[in-house]
Design a protein around this motif. Structure first.
Motif, short mmCIF file in Angstrom:
data_model
loop_
_atom_site.label_atom_id
_atom_site.label_comp_id
_atom_site.label_asym_id
_atom_site.label_seq_id
_atom_site.Cartn_x
_atom_site.Cartn_y
_atom_site.Cartn_z
N UNK A 1 9.92 18.29 1.56
CA UNK A 1 11.47 18.13 1.62
C UNK A 1 11.95 16.57 1.44
N UNK A 2 13.08 16.28 1.10
CA UNK A 2 13.48 14.96 0.94
C UNK A 2 14.37 14.52 2.18
N UNK A 3 13.49 14.00 3.16
CA UNK A 3 13.98 13.72 4.30
C UNK A 3 14.68 12.30 4.49
N UNK A 4 15.75 11.98 4.79
CA UNK A 4 16.40 10.79 4.92
C UNK A 4 15.80 9.89 6.11
N UNK A 5 15.24 10.18 6.95
CA UNK A 5 14.47 9.49 8.30
C UNK A 5 12.93 10.11 8.37
N UNK A 6 12.00 9.10 9.05
CA UNK A 6 10.91 9.46 9.19
C UNK A 6 10.99 10.83 10.13
N UNK A 7 11.76 10.64 11.25
CA UNK A 7 11.74 11.72 12.14
C UNK A 7 12.31 13.22 11.77
N UNK A 8 12.79 13.15 10.38
CA UNK A 8 13.14 14.50 9.89
C UNK A 8 14.32 15.15 10.40
N UNK A 9 15.16 14.17 11.01
CA UNK A 9 16.35 14.90 11.76
C UNK A 9 17.45 14.97 10.48
N UNK A 10 17.16 14.62 9.29
CA UNK A 10 18.39 14.55 8.38
C UNK A 10 17.58 14.73 7.09
N UNK B 1 0.77 -1.22 0.06
CA UNK B 1 0.01 0.02 -0.08
C UNK B 1 0.77 1.32 -0.02
N UNK B 2 0.42 2.35 -0.80
CA UNK B 2 0.96 3.66 -0.50
C UNK B 2 0.03 3.96 0.78
N UNK B 3 0.48 5.13 1.47
CA UNK B 3 -0.33 5.48 2.56
C UNK B 3 -0.41 7.02 2.45
N UNK B 4 -1.75 7.56 2.89
CA UNK B 4 -2.18 8.78 2.98
C UNK B 4 -2.61 9.10 4.42
N UNK B 5 -2.72 10.11 4.73
CA UNK B 5 -3.28 10.49 6.18
C UNK B 5 -3.19 12.05 6.39
N UNK B 6 -3.64 12.70 7.71
CA UNK B 6 -3.71 14.06 7.80
C UNK B 6 -2.71 14.43 8.89
N UNK B 7 -1.78 15.10 8.37
CA UNK B 7 -0.34 15.27 9.07
C UNK B 7 0.34 14.11 8.98
N UNK B 8 0.09 13.30 8.26
CA UNK B 8 0.65 11.73 8.49
C UNK B 8 2.19 11.83 8.06
N UNK B 9 2.65 12.52 7.14
CA UNK B 9 4.23 12.72 7.07
C UNK B 9 4.95 13.10 8.26
N UNK B 10 4.32 13.80 8.90
CA UNK B 10 5.32 14.29 10.21
C UNK B 10 4.60 13.49 11.61
#
Length: 258
Positions: free
Chosen positions: A191-200, A90-99
């Motif tokens: 943004x092209x984030x390395x990790x889901x937590x967006x630290x990189x 599955x691809x995934x959708x949500x509300x504020x789900x990327x963050x």
């Protein structure tokens, strides 16, 4: 006319209720998934999860789920197989789900030692709304569906409203938005984030730190100067996914140096 979602594989709308918003420390107490297949077929899965910790009163005040409600629910690790199977391909959708929802779910899978399939596209419906209008899910629902959202913050009501909002957005912005998952993925990605937590974050093919004292510095350069910074991250309360990605960067540096 109500838009049909054009899909090339299933799209899973996801909503989590949790003990709080800290990716490293907090846990899922309820998960609801609404899976839409390319032929329009809908399947849903909603389950309570025992977080293995007390649910703070502030969180119960938001979603209404108390310790008592989840005491007999499965732990995430016991539900992981079923959830993995339901989200397969599955691809995934949500509300504020990327963050929030996706990083949180990935953490739980990693903690359960199941891993998380990253070969997916993500559509953040809130991001479309923010880029177009800037408001909450209730406002989005009123605006795009012209309906009142009753039961806000019950995962099932929220996840269904999110799906309807996306259909309403595709209808309203048909000149600006393309009805396919790849372009919605590109549009809602900020943004092209390395990790889901967006630290990189990736820039010109290189990973850069996106937080703390080394924000904007290439991970490789930081490692060469101060390898103990990586160790500090491994030992601290960072998301497992962040640590995993950082270890992969470290491994790459070491193998290139030998």
């Amino acid at each position: 006319s109500v838009t049909m979602l054009k899909l090339d594989k299933p799209l899973a709308f996801l909503d989590l209720e949790t003990t709080g918003i800290n990716l490293g420390a907090d846990r899922i107490v309820e998960i609801s998934i609404l899976k839409i297949s390319p032929d329009g077929k809908e399947e849903s899965l909603t389950m309570r999860i025992n977080p293995g910790m007390a649910i703070p009163k502030e969180s119960t005040a938001i979603h209404g789920i108390s310790d008592e409600d989840v005491k007999d629910a499965p732990l995430f690790k016991d539900a992981a197989e079923q959830l993995n199977a339901f989200l397969h391909n599955c691809d995934i959708a949500g509300y504020n789900s990327n963050k929030f929802d996706i990083p949180m779910l990935a953490e739980e899978f990693l903690r359960a030692e199941k891993g998380f399939d990253e070969n997916r596209r993500y559509i953040d419906v809130m991001r479309i709304f923010t880029l177009m209008e800037k408001r909450t899910l209730e406002a989005a629902y009123k605006f795009f569906c012209n309906k009142e959202l009753t039961n806000a913050h019950s995962a099932e009501a929220d996840v269904r409203a999110t799906y309807e909002v996306l259909l309403g957005q595709l209808d309203r912005y048909k000149d600006q938005l393309k009805n396919d998952v790849q372009s919605l993925h590109e549009f809602t990605k900020d943004g092209d984030f390395v990790d889901f937590g967006r630290r990189m974050i990736m820039k010109e093919g290189k990973a850069y730190f996106n937080f703390g004292k080394y924000t904007g510095q290439a991970c490789v350069d930081v490692y060469k100067r101060e390898p103990q910074y990586f160790d500090w991250i491994y030992k601290s309360d960072f998301p497992l996914h962040t640590k995993l990605k950082l270890k992969m960067i470290e491994f790459k540096i070491k193998t290139q140096n030998t």
